[in-house]
Design a protein around this motif. Structure first.
Motif, short mmCIF file in Angstrom:
data_model
loop_
_atom_site.label_atom_id
_atom_site.label_comp_id
_atom_site.label_asym_id
_atom_site.label_seq_id
_atom_site.Cartn_x
_atom_site.Cartn_y
_atom_site.Cartn_z
N TYR A 223 -5.57 1.05 13.38
CA TYR A 223 -4.44 0.63 12.33
C TYR A 223 -5.12 0.44 11.19
O TYR A 223 -4.57 0.91 10.20
N GLU A 224 -6.28 -0.25 11.01
CA GLU A 224 -6.86 -0.48 9.76
C GLU A 224 -7.25 0.93 9.12
O GLU A 224 -7.23 1.04 8.05
N GLU A 225 -7.71 1.88 9.88
CA GLU A 225 -8.15 3.11 9.45
C GLU A 225 -6.94 3.86 8.65
O GLU A 225 -6.92 4.47 7.61
N PHE A 226 -5.64 3.78 9.20
CA PHE A 226 -4.54 4.58 8.60
C PHE A 226 -3.78 3.78 7.84
O PHE A 226 -2.98 4.47 7.02
N PHE A 227 -3.66 2.42 7.95
CA PHE A 227 -2.63 1.73 7.25
C PHE A 227 -2.95 0.50 6.27
O PHE A 227 -2.20 0.10 5.90
N CYS A 228 -4.15 0.65 6.38
CA CYS A 228 -4.96 -0.48 5.47
C CYS A 228 -5.74 -0.32 4.32
O CYS A 228 -6.50 -0.78 3.88
N ASP B 177 -11.52 -3.15 25.68
CA ASP B 177 -11.61 -2.79 24.25
C ASP B 177 -10.24 -2.45 23.49
O ASP B 177 -10.10 -1.90 22.54
N VAL B 178 -9.18 -2.54 24.49
CA VAL B 178 -7.85 -2.15 24.06
C VAL B 178 -7.42 -2.76 22.82
O VAL B 178 -7.02 -2.22 21.62
N GLU B 179 -7.49 -4.10 22.57
CA GLU B 179 -6.82 -4.79 21.19
C GLU B 179 -7.80 -4.39 20.14
O GLU B 179 -7.47 -4.03 18.92
N LYS B 180 -9.20 -4.45 20.43
CA LYS B 180 -10.20 -3.87 19.46
C LYS B 180 -9.78 -2.61 18.86
O LYS B 180 -9.98 -2.20 17.58
N ALA B 181 -9.66 -1.67 19.84
CA ALA B 181 -9.24 -0.24 19.46
C ALA B 181 -8.12 -0.25 18.59
O ALA B 181 -8.14 0.79 17.60
N ILE B 182 -7.08 -0.89 18.79
CA ILE B 182 -5.67 -0.64 18.25
C ILE B 182 -5.84 -1.34 16.87
O ILE B 182 -5.52 -0.59 15.91
N LYS B 183 -6.64 -2.46 16.60
CA LYS B 183 -6.96 -2.94 15.37
C LYS B 183 -7.79 -2.07 14.39
O LYS B 183 -7.39 -2.00 13.31
N CYS B 184 -8.77 -1.47 15.02
CA CYS B 184 -9.68 -0.45 14.06
C CYS B 184 -9.03 0.59 13.48
O CYS B 184 -8.88 1.11 12.59
#
Length: 451
Positions: free
Chosen positions: A444-449, A435-442
């Motif tokens: 990132y999206e929460e704070f920077f998108c 789940d690492v990549e999925k966790a980093i993406k979500c």
């Protein structure tokens, strides 16, 4: 005065080394230059350090090492020819490599470190030679002559305190000093290397010893990014980070800097500037003692795989004086470092890097914990990854944990453990490696998108 370090991609070819030398010559304050071994020229290429390791391994098992050695000599020869240098420098490098092989050794670790260090050492000699061919006053400086002494931990050395006083004398040397990264010498005179990526550490040690204005670390990206570009498409660049933020991100998988790099410069408050060899006009990322937060409490998010967790349960553990010390003493006696230790009243989880826990060591540790500490249960979990959310602004912001856990939950990611230090500069989440990549993406999206 500046110390600047150039990574493997910056040293990979004659064309790249010309860029390096142009950057050096463009600023008279760049007096001390640390170089890595030649890295990859293209994705499927092999780093010179990896070739040296392969060569050493073949030699140690009485294999046919010569084809690999010839390939290494050929790589340096190709660079020298591209730079228009004569045959003599290639002959010198060839002699250097054969000397390393022919010298006696009393342990495979000593021999391996001696061979691994050849990449940086000969890259420094070659770079100094090219600068002189361009009419620039430059000289190669061997770490032993400079007094860079390290602990005799082969492949995992630490700098000895007396090195800083020794290296300070470089200030009085004339011209540009080309210094090989990654290795130094034990007090007994043996070549000893830092962990892989250790040229960053060499540069930091020199910057601290010389008390320079800035340590410039040249790599192949314009800046540090909020998340890995390999995971997040076009992530936001970071203009400024604190030492603590960069240390946490490097630990959790940011490959721009080795995680041990910042310790020497941190002690003296020397800023680090991450720059791009291929785009030297870019200001890059500054790493400083403190910074103003820019409105977003999170500075970056990173993740790393390869962890495991020893889970210990004992009823009334919290009433047993010295229990935690006894657990850590067992790890110390088995030479296993630990990463984190989240706990409850009757439970402790010890998070370790899996690479330190071979089958024999694991069996001994588990057996000792069970017998010596008389625990109710002890088990081990593999397939563990750590995701770090980092930011100096988090300790003044309400609801950070809620936003992160909500984002992970909406992505279907189970949190296996959480750990937050008292400084609140980082929050660690233990999750499944898958789940690492999925966790980093979500995250990132929460704070920077956000719109």
């Amino acid at each position: 005065m500046k110390v600047c370090k150039f990574g493997g991609t910056s040293m990979a070819s004659g064309e790249q080394i010309r860029k390096v030398c142009s950057i050096i010559a463009s600023d008279p304050e760049r007096r001390v230059v640390v170089v890595s071994a030649p890295g990859k020229r293209f994705d499927s290429d092999t780093k010179v350090t990896d070739l040296l390791i392969s060569c050493a391994e073949k030699y140690l098992v009485n294999g046919d090492y010569k084809p690999v050695l010839d390939e290494i000599i050929g790589r340096f020869g190709e660079i020298a020819a591209d730079l228009g240098l004569g045959r003599q420098i290639v002959t010198d490098i060839e002699n250097n490599l054969y000397t390393r092989i022919s010298l006696p050794y009393d342990s495979p670790e000593k021999f391996m470190d001696r061979m691994k260090a050849a990449g940086e050492d000969n890259a420094a000699r070659l770079t100094a030679c090219y600068l002189r061919s361009q009419g620039i006053n430059a000289q190669y400086l061997n770490p032993k002559d400079a007094g860079l002494f390290l602990s005799d931990e082969y492949g995992n050395a630490r700098v000895l305190p007396q090195s800083f006083k020794n290296l300070a004398k470089i200030k009085n040397m004339e011209g540009i000093i080309i210094f090989p990264g990654f290795f130094g010498y034990s007090l007994s005179g043996e070549v000893v290397t830092f962990p892989r990526g250790g040229s960053d550490i060499t540069g930091s040690i020199l910057a601290a010893a010389l008390e320079v204005d800035v340590y410039e670390n040249f790599t192949d990206v314009d800046s540090v990014f909020v998340a890995s570009p390999k995971i997040v498409e076009n992530p936001k660049p970071i203009s400024e980070l604190t030492y603590r933020e960069m240390r946490e991100l490097a630990y959790a998988g940011f490959s721009v800097l080795h995680e041990e790099t910042l310790e020497p410069v941190y002690q003296r408050g020397i800023p680090v500037n991450i720059r791009n060899t291929n785009n030297p006009s870019s200001p890059g990322t500054m790493i400083t003692p403190a910074r103003k937060t820019n409105g977003c409490p999170v500075a970056g998010v990173a993740g790393d795989k390869g962890f495991c967790s020893i889970n210990i349960h004992k009823y009334m553990m919290n009433r047993e004086i010295g229990f935690g010390r006894k657990v850590l003493q067992i790890l110390e006696e088995e030479f296993v470092p630990f990463e984190h230790m989240p706990s409850g009243i009757d439970d402790i989880s010890i998070i370790l890097r899996r690479k330190y826990l071979d089958d024999d060591r694991k069996s001994r540790i588990m057996e000792r914990i069970a017998k010596e500490l008389r625990v109710d249960s002890v088990s081990i979990e593999y397939d563990l990854a750590l995701v770090m959310v980092v930011g100096e602004g988090m300790n003044r912001t309400v609801g950070i944990m809620s936003r992160i856990t909500k984002a992970l939950a909406q992505s279907g990611i189970n949190i296996r453990m959480v750990n937050q230090g008292s400084s609140e500069v980082s929050i660690m989440f233990g999750i499944s490696e898958a789940d690492v990549e999925k966790a980093i993406k979500c995250i990132y999206e929460e704070f920077f998108c956000l719109a």
